[in-house]
Design an enzyme around this catalytic site. Structure first.
Site, mmCIF file in Angstrom:
data_model
loop_
_atom_site.group_PDB
_atom_site.id
_atom_site.type_symbol
_atom_site.label_atom_id
_atom_site.label_comp_id
_atom_site.label_asym_id
_atom_site.label_seq_id
_atom_site.Cartn_x
_atom_site.Cartn_y
_atom_site.Cartn_z
ATOM 1 N N CYS A 2 0.819 -1.292 -0.134
ATOM 2 C CA CYS A 2 -0.072 0.022 0.016
ATOM 3 C C CYS A 2 0.982 1.114 -0.099
ATOM 4 C CB CYS A 2 -1.033 -0.063 1.134
ATOM 5 S SG CYS A 2 -2.033 -1.554 1.245
ATOM 6 N N HIS A 48 -2.848 6.846 3.294
ATOM 7 C CA HIS A 48 -3.338 5.802 2.616
ATOM 8 C C HIS A 48 -4.563 5.232 3.265
ATOM 9 C CE1 HIS A 48 -3.975 1.624 1.507
ATOM 10 N NE2 HIS A 48 -3.514 1.271 2.688
ATOM 11 N N ASN A 52 -10.298 0.039 0.989
ATOM 12 C CA ASN A 52 -8.583 -0.056 1.078
ATOM 13 C C ASN A 52 -8.363 -0.267 -0.411
ATOM 14 O OD1 ASN A 52 -6.081 -0.327 0.889
ATOM 15 N ND2 ASN A 52 -6.018 -1.336 2.942
HETATM 16 O O1 UT7 Z 1 -3.594 -1.428 3.881
HETATM 17 C C1 UT7 Z 1 -2.806 -2.526 4.428
HETATM 18 C C2 UT7 Z 1 -2.870 -2.174 5.706
HETATM 19 N N1 UT7 Z 1 -3.917 -2.875 6.606
HETATM 20 C C3 UT7 Z 1 -4.432 -2.241 7.673
HETATM 21 O O2 UT7 Z 1 -4.134 -1.306 7.748
HETATM 22 C C4 UT7 Z 1 -5.320 -3.274 8.390
HETATM 23 C C5 UT7 Z 1 -5.023 -2.968 9.809
HETATM 24 N N2 UT7 Z 1 -6.015 -3.914 10.634
HETATM 25 C C6 UT7 Z 1 -7.454 -3.463 11.100
HETATM 26 O O3 UT7 Z 1 -7.809 -2.463 10.222
HETATM 27 C C7 UT7 Z 1 -8.120 -4.181 11.880
HETATM 28 O O4 UT7 Z 1 -7.380 -5.077 12.663
HETATM 29 C C8 UT7 Z 1 -9.231 -4.788 11.167
HETATM 30 C C9 UT7 Z 1 -10.150 -3.948 10.664
HETATM 31 C C10 UT7 Z 1 -8.729 -5.682 10.199
HETATM 32 C C11 UT7 Z 1 -9.980 -5.776 12.395
HETATM 33 O O5 UT7 Z 1 -10.366 -5.030 13.422
HETATM 34 P P1 UT7 Z 1 -10.136 -5.633 14.810
HETATM 35 O O6 UT7 Z 1 -10.860 -4.597 15.645
HETATM 36 O O7 UT7 Z 1 -8.960 -5.808 15.073
HETATM 37 O O8 UT7 Z 1 -10.866 -7.115 14.802
HETATM 38 P P2 UT7 Z 1 -10.477 -8.336 15.166
HETATM 39 O O9 UT7 Z 1 -9.865 -9.175 13.982
HETATM 40 O O10 UT7 Z 1 -9.868 -8.539 16.465
HETATM 41 O O11 UT7 Z 1 -11.939 -9.042 15.403
HETATM 42 C C12 UT7 Z 1 -12.833 -8.680 16.472
HETATM 43 C C13 UT7 Z 1 -14.239 -9.450 16.529
HETATM 44 C C14 UT7 Z 1 -14.106 -10.887 16.191
HETATM 45 O O12 UT7 Z 1 -15.156 -11.626 17.065
HETATM 46 P P3 UT7 Z 1 -14.682 -12.139 18.457
HETATM 47 O O13 UT7 Z 1 -13.632 -13.102 18.347
HETATM 48 O O14 UT7 Z 1 -14.464 -11.218 19.369
HETATM 49 O O15 UT7 Z 1 -16.245 -12.734 18.821
HETATM 50 C C15 UT7 Z 1 -14.072 -11.207 14.805
HETATM 51 O O16 UT7 Z 1 -14.539 -12.528 14.409
HETATM 52 O O17 UT7 Z 1 -14.881 -9.073 15.250
HETATM 53 C C16 UT7 Z 1 -15.048 -9.956 14.377
HETATM 54 N N3 UT7 Z 1 -15.118 -9.741 12.988
HETATM 55 C C17 UT7 Z 1 -16.087 -9.443 12.243
HETATM 56 N N4 UT7 Z 1 -17.350 -9.362 12.519
HETATM 57 C C18 UT7 Z 1 -18.124 -9.016 11.562
HETATM 58 C C19 UT7 Z 1 -13.840 -9.704 12.173
HETATM 59 N N5 UT7 Z 1 -14.135 -9.339 11.115
HETATM 60 C C20 UT7 Z 1 -15.751 -9.193 10.967
HETATM 61 C C21 UT7 Z 1 -16.410 -8.835 10.118
HETATM 62 N N6 UT7 Z 1 -17.998 -8.690 10.475
HETATM 63 N N7 UT7 Z 1 -16.353 -8.407 8.710
#
Ligand code: UT7
Length: 333
Positions: free
Chosen positions: A113, A260, A290
């Protein structure tokens, strides 16, 4: 001498998919995606199109606005994480053919990115050498083709799109010291120890006469979201501090900060540390999600089209992503 931006253009695929529409096939909700990322929709390229198609379409618009013909282009640099062919030939060569840019050298930049920021620096440096005057710098992505539709934590984040800048060397313009416009400063870094935080799955290539790993599975994005999130906040912070130190500018000198477009929360967390007001930051992640290496030029092209960029405005653009890579550029419009 200055390296000036004489035209910008974008290709935004027509197929718009809202969070609600995506939720019909992925186990997610509009509420979760918006609250965790700020994304409301994304665009998917029509079947049959690949990154070079999007990049060439964006380039045609940028060339026309710059008043240049394809034959005028000396160099094409394509930043992409979704090249038409993984490894070779480069997407830039395919764009060169599609444009009919018969006099251009062509190469790809693989910096995730941060690709467009790296590509600006590479193209600007190559234009400073004798014999080249005009470059096309393109960010083009078809991330929908490598999304893992079974991984809701990543597949909801990405979209397709492309944008292009025409860069020109102007020997008569005042350079950086003389307050000239165009590319002024650039600061690039990498943190390869984080390579496995964000990568494309692929069969192993560790043996000569034997192919190992799952060769039948299509390549897909694998991301450790939490570690990339923490890296990204620090990457933005480090990039702002480095660019200010290098340039001597203060944050208040910048009309716009263009990050970005990965996650609204990442940008807000970094902005809070510096006390940057929301109005100084341009975001369009809600509409496009993104788009990796295409996100910064898509944002800046949109700003130019909306008349938000006035001659003389100082802009700080910054990226972070796979590699891991990060860095930024200071541009005077
Ligand atoms: O451009 C390249 C650079 N990439 C980035 O900058 C991405 C950086 N990371 C992020 O933006 C965040 O880590 C994410 C948006 C990808 C994820 O957010 P998070 O707050 O870290 O979520 P998580 O992966 O820790 O998941 C939290 C909860 C989980 O459920 P439980 O285990 O707490 O019950 C996931 O299963 O959210 C759930 N979850 C979702 N629920 C509904 C994860 N993805 C989804 C979804 N819809 N799409």
């Amino acid at each position: 001498m200055s390296i000036v931006i004489s035209g910008t253009g974008a290709f935004i695929p027509e197929n718009r998919v809202s969070n609600e529409e995506l939720a019909a096939r992925v186990d997610t909700t509009d509420e979760w995606i918006r609250s965790h990322t700020g994304i409301g929709a994304r665009r998917f390229a029509a079947d049959g199109l690949v990154s070079s198609d999007l990049g060439a379409a964006a380039a045609r618009v940028a060339l026309e606005r710059a008043g240049k013909k394809p034959e005028d282009v000396d160099l094409i640099v394509v930043a992409t994480a979704t090249p038409d062919y993984f490894a070779f030939p480069s997407t830039a060569c395919i764009v060169q053919d599609k444009l009919g840019a018969a006099n251009a050298a062509a190469l790809d930049i693989n910096a995730g990115c941060t690709g467009f920021i790296y590509a600006l620096d590479v193209a600007g440096s190559m234009l400073a050498a004798p014999g080249r005057r005009t470059a096309l710098v393109i960010g083009a992505e078809t991330l929908s083709r490598i999304a893992d539709w079974g991984d809701r934590a990543t597949c909801v984040l990405f979209g397709d799109g492309a944008a292009a800048f025409v860069l020109e060397r102007d020997d008569n313009a005042p350079g950086v010291a003389g307050g000239g416009s165009g590319l002024l400063f650039s600061w690039l870094r990498a943190k390869g120890s984080g390579a496995k935080s964000l990568y494309l799955s692929q069969p192993e290539r560790t043996k000569t006469f034997e192919r190992v790993g799952d060769c039948g599975k299509p390549p897909a994005i694998i991301m450790d979201g939490k570690s990339v999130y923490m890296f990204a906040v620090k990457a933005i912070t480090d990039t702002i501090e480095a660019l200010l130190a290098e340039s001597g500018y203060a944050l208040g000198d910048f009309k716009w900060i263009v990050p970005h477009q990965a996650n609204l929360r990442i940008v807000q967390a970094a902005a809070k540390r510096f006390g940057i007001a929301d109005e100084q930051i341009f975001m369009n992640i809600e509409e496009y999600a993104n788009t990796s290496a295409a996100s910064i030029p898509i944002a800046m092209n949109e700003m130019a089209e909306k008349g938000l960029l006035k001659k003389g405005d100082l802009v700080m653009a910054m990226g972070f992503g796979a590699g891991l890579t990060y860095g930024g550029a200071i541009i005077r419009w």
